[in-house]
Motif scaffolding. Structure first.
Motif, PDB file in Angstrom:
ATOM      1  N   HIS A  87      11.516   4.372   0.289  1.00  0.00           N
ATOM      2  CA  HIS A  87      10.121   3.928   0.380  1.00  0.00           C
ATOM      3  C   HIS A  87       9.398   4.657   1.522  1.00  0.00           C
ATOM      4  O   HIS A  87       8.290   5.165   1.341  1.00  0.00           O
ATOM      5  N   PHE A  88      10.045   4.728   2.659  1.00  0.00           N
ATOM      6  CA  PHE A  88       9.417   5.377   3.815  1.00  0.00           C
ATOM      7  C   PHE A  88       9.342   6.895   3.617  1.00  0.00           C
ATOM      8  O   PHE A  88       8.394   7.535   4.062  1.00  0.00           O
ATOM      9  N   ASP A  89      10.316   7.454   2.903  1.00  0.00           N
ATOM     10  CA  ASP A  89      10.253   8.884   2.573  1.00  0.00           C
ATOM     11  C   ASP A  89       8.995   9.187   1.770  1.00  0.00           C
ATOM     12  O   ASP A  89       8.300  10.174   2.016  1.00  0.00           O
ATOM     13  N   LEU A  90       8.713   8.342   0.791  1.00  0.00           N
ATOM     14  CA  LEU A  90       7.560   8.581  -0.082  1.00  0.00           C
ATOM     15  C   LEU A  90       6.249   8.441   0.696  1.00  0.00           C
ATOM     16  O   LEU A  90       5.302   9.212   0.491  1.00  0.00           O
ATOM     17  N   LYS A  91       6.202   7.472   1.585  1.00  0.00           N
ATOM     18  CA  LYS A  91       5.001   7.348   2.436  1.00  0.00           C
ATOM     19  C   LYS A  91       4.753   8.653   3.192  1.00  0.00           C
ATOM     20  O   LYS A  91       3.615   9.120   3.303  1.00  0.00           O
ATOM     21  N   GLU A  92       5.833   9.216   3.700  1.00  0.00           N
ATOM     22  CA  GLU A  92       5.693  10.439   4.489  1.00  0.00           C
ATOM     23  C   GLU A  92       5.330  11.635   3.610  1.00  0.00           C
ATOM     24  O   GLU A  92       4.420  12.409   3.933  1.00  0.00           O
ATOM     25  N   ILE A  93       6.011  11.758   2.476  1.00  0.00           N
ATOM     26  CA  ILE A  93       5.762  12.906   1.593  1.00  0.00           C
ATOM     27  C   ILE A  93       4.307  12.917   1.128  1.00  0.00           C
ATOM     28  O   ILE A  93       3.649  13.958   1.093  1.00  0.00           O
ATOM     29  N   PHE A  94       3.796  11.732   0.774  1.00  0.00           N
ATOM     30  CA  PHE A  94       2.429  11.661   0.251  1.00  0.00           C
ATOM     31  C   PHE A  94       1.392  11.409   1.353  1.00  0.00           C
ATOM     32  O   PHE A  94       0.210  11.246   1.052  1.00  0.00           O
ATOM     33  N   ASP A  95       1.862  11.341   2.594  1.00  0.00           N
ATOM     34  CA  ASP A  95       0.969  11.112   3.730  1.00  0.00           C
ATOM     35  C   ASP A  95       0.135   9.842   3.524  1.00  0.00           C
ATOM     36  O   ASP A  95      -1.098   9.855   3.621  1.00  0.00           O
ATOM     37  N   LEU A  96       0.835   8.769   3.208  1.00  0.00           N
ATOM     38  CA  LEU A  96       0.194   7.468   2.990  1.00  0.00           C
ATOM     39  C   LEU A  96       0.666   6.531   4.104  1.00  0.00           C
ATOM     40  O   LEU A  96       1.804   6.073   4.084  1.00  0.00           O
ATOM     41  N   PRO A  97      -0.176   6.259   5.086  1.00  0.00           N
ATOM     42  CA  PRO A  97       0.301   5.549   6.275  1.00  0.00           C
ATOM     43  C   PRO A  97       0.602   4.065   6.063  1.00  0.00           C
ATOM     44  O   PRO A  97       1.374   3.492   6.816  1.00  0.00           O
ATOM     45  N   GLU A  98      -0.007   3.450   5.050  1.00  0.00           N
ATOM     46  CA  GLU A  98       0.210   2.014   4.845  1.00  0.00           C
ATOM     47  C   GLU A  98       0.938   1.793   3.522  1.00  0.00           C
ATOM     48  O   GLU A  98       0.867   2.626   2.614  1.00  0.00           O
ATOM     49  N   ALA A  99       1.588   0.635   3.434  1.00  0.00           N
ATOM     50  CA  ALA A  99       2.273   0.310   2.180  1.00  0.00           C
ATOM     51  C   ALA A  99       2.492  -1.193   2.087  1.00  0.00           C
ATOM     52  O   ALA A  99       2.648  -1.869   3.108  1.00  0.00           O
ATOM     53  N   VAL A 100       2.477  -1.688   0.876  1.00  0.00           N
ATOM     54  CA  VAL A 100       2.852  -3.078   0.609  1.00  0.00           C
ATOM     55  C   VAL A 100       3.768  -3.078  -0.610  1.00  0.00           C
ATOM     56  O   VAL A 100       3.768  -2.135  -1.402  1.00  0.00           O
ATOM     57  N   MET A 101       4.534  -4.163  -0.740  1.00  0.00           N
ATOM     58  CA  MET A 101       5.334  -4.365  -1.944  1.00  0.00           C
ATOM     59  C   MET A 101       4.549  -5.262  -2.893  1.00  0.00           C
ATOM     60  O   MET A 101       3.947  -6.250  -2.456  1.00  0.00           O
ATOM     61  N   GLY A 162       6.475  -0.595  -4.844  1.00  0.00           N
ATOM     62  CA  GLY A 162       5.699  -0.454  -3.615  1.00  0.00           C
ATOM     63  C   GLY A 162       4.392   0.255  -3.909  1.00  0.00           C
ATOM     64  O   GLY A 162       4.293   1.037  -4.863  1.00  0.00           O
ATOM     65  N   PHE A 163       3.403  -0.026  -3.090  1.00  0.00           N
ATOM     66  CA  PHE A 163       2.131   0.707  -3.168  1.00  0.00           C
ATOM     67  C   PHE A 163       1.875   1.308  -1.796  1.00  0.00           C
ATOM     68  O   PHE A 163       1.629   0.596  -0.823  1.00  0.00           O
ATOM     69  N   GLY A 164       1.993   2.631  -1.714  1.00  0.00           N
ATOM     70  CA  GLY A 164       1.664   3.336  -0.482  1.00  0.00           C
ATOM     71  C   GLY A 164       0.210   3.748  -0.567  1.00  0.00           C
ATOM     72  O   GLY A 164      -0.246   4.213  -1.623  1.00  0.00           O
ATOM     73  N   TYR A 165      -0.534   3.590   0.523  1.00  0.00           N
ATOM     74  CA  TYR A 165      -1.971   3.830   0.418  1.00  0.00           C
ATOM     75  C   TYR A 165      -2.583   4.265   1.744  1.00  0.00           C
ATOM     76  O   TYR A 165      -1.981   4.143   2.804  1.00  0.00           O
ATOM     77  N   ARG A 166      -3.773   4.784   1.625  1.00  0.00           N
ATOM     78  CA  ARG A 166      -4.598   5.128   2.777  1.00  0.00           C
ATOM     79  C   ARG A 166      -5.851   4.278   2.690  1.00  0.00           C
ATOM     80  O   ARG A 166      -6.494   4.210   1.645  1.00  0.00           O
ATOM     81  N   ARG A 167      -6.177   3.611   3.766  1.00  0.00           N
ATOM     82  CA  ARG A 167      -7.342   2.711   3.759  1.00  0.00           C
ATOM     83  C   ARG A 167      -8.645   3.498   3.739  1.00  0.00           C
ATOM     84  O   ARG A 167      -8.693   4.664   4.096  1.00  0.00           O
ATOM     85  N   GLY A 168      -9.709   2.784   3.365  1.00  0.00           N
ATOM     86  CA  GLY A 168     -11.043   3.341   3.504  1.00  0.00           C
ATOM     87  C   GLY A 168     -11.465   4.262   2.393  1.00  0.00           C
ATOM     88  O   GLY A 168     -12.515   4.885   2.468  1.00  0.00           O
ATOM     89  N   GLU A 169     -10.679   4.341   1.333  1.00  0.00           N
ATOM     90  CA  GLU A 169     -11.052   5.210   0.222  1.00  0.00           C
ATOM     91  C   GLU A 169     -11.258   4.406  -1.040  1.00  0.00           C
ATOM     92  O   GLU A 169     -11.368   4.953  -2.128  1.00  0.00           O
TER      93      GLU A 169
END
Lengths: 170, 161
Positions: A87-101, A162-169
């Motif tokens: 899960h944390f790998d994917l956040k990093e690969i896609f440059d998504l700083p936030e995530a929720v399940m 999981g949903f990895g996301y960037r806020r404000g978009e």
């Protein structure tokens, strides 16, 4: 055609992060977990009941993920330990700083007992294209975790969305 | 206490049966205790500033494994200790925060006996706050088919969750 980068594409359906829990299953956590939800099931509090029904003490089935969550700190560890590394790998690969399940499915097999040493492995099953929700813009992914005990018996399979996301978009 | 504590057998369960409702006032302690009991150290479950300013939520919120533990407690309060969870699937549509009164309500959706003779009830559980659905959960729980049956004794091919 998939929009996934090759480094993600090649991870799908591959076993990753085969690892052992950092400590054996123990009753202190069983009591703490039951206490946290005021679970008075005598299976977890009364050894006579546990002996009659399950051949001895067991842990609540829904505690299955507890046994592989790493210590926040331990000697030699530089970064805080995190579970579900895929899960944390994917956040990093896609440059998504936030995530929720968002979704969780657990299938329970052999009971987990105090003293068991569980092993886990993670398998990335899917990654969505870009999605926008009220939280922000990002991607959904599904990660499966298999749990086995020291006898190689399957004790459970858990699937997280999981949903990895960037806020404000949004 | 003995194993004769509450015991629901399959014959006593029917589609449409409602489980006893559980209402619980959630505090910050509920959230933090639940997260730590699950060994979940992520800050959105104990750090207000992180939850609000990083995650964009209104407060710290209940974590996934603790919700699972609440669902288990709710189901086995009803079934008694002979009830054995086989499968649980839940979807979180909203978060549970300190100050909420969460209400768990359940309805039996299916009653069946599988090829091995194991009795199963499928229960739809709804976790709501102020009437708004936060999480729905579908659970499959094995129940004794007779007074002498015990789903916990099932192993290998005799257990098909």
């Amino acid at each position: 055609m998939s929009d996934l980068p090759p480094e993600v594409e090649k991870l799908i359906d591959q076993v990753q992060y085969e690892e052992a829990g950092e400590f054996p299953v123990e009753r202190g956590y069983v009591y703490t977990s039951c206490s946290s939800v005021e679970n008075g099931n005598p299976l977890f509090w009364d050894d006579a009941v546990a002996h009659d029904l399950t051949g001895g003490p067991i842990a609540p089935p829904t505690m299955i993920s507890v046994w592989f969550r790493p210590h926040q700190w331990s000697p030699g560890r530089i970064e805080p330990g995190v579970p579900l590394k895929s899960h944390f790998d994917l956040k990093e690969i896609f440059d998504l700083p936030e995530a929720v399940m968002t979704d969780n499915t657990i299938v329970f097999h052999e009971p987990v007992r105090p003293g068991d040493r569980l092993r886990t492995r993670q398998i990335l099953r899917s990654v969505s294209g870009p999605k926008t929700t009220k939280l922000g813009t990002g991607r959904f992914w599904v990660i499966e975790v298999e749990y086995l005990n020291q006898k190689d018996e399957l004790v459970g399979v858990e699937s997280y969305t999981g949903f990895g996301y960037r806020r404000g978009e949004a | 206490m003995t194993a004769t504590t509450t015991k629901v057998t399959l014959a006593a369960v029917h589609v449409g049966d409602a489980l006893p409702e559980l209402a619980y006032p959630v505090t910050a302690t509920t959230i933090v205790l639940g997260a730590l009991a699950a060994r979940d150290w992520r800050p959105m479950h104990h750090d207000y500033d992180f939850a609000v300013n990083r995650n964009g939520t209104k407060d710290i919120f209940m974590n996934t494994p603790n919700q699972a533990a609440w669902f288990e407690r709710f189901l086995t309060d009803w079934s008694g200790p002979t009830g054995r969870l086989g499968r649980m699937k839940f979807r979180m549509k909203g978060s549970v925060f300190p100050g909420d009164t969460m209400v768990l309500a359940g309805t039996v959706e299916q009653v069946e006996t599988d090829e091995t003779g194991c009795g199963w009830a499928t229960v739809l559980v709804r976790l709501t706050v102020d009437g708004e659905l936060m999480t729905d959960c579908t659970a499959r729980i094995a129940l004794p088919t007779t007074d002498d049956d015990n789903p916990w004794t099932r192993r290998g091919d005799q257990w098909r969750p």
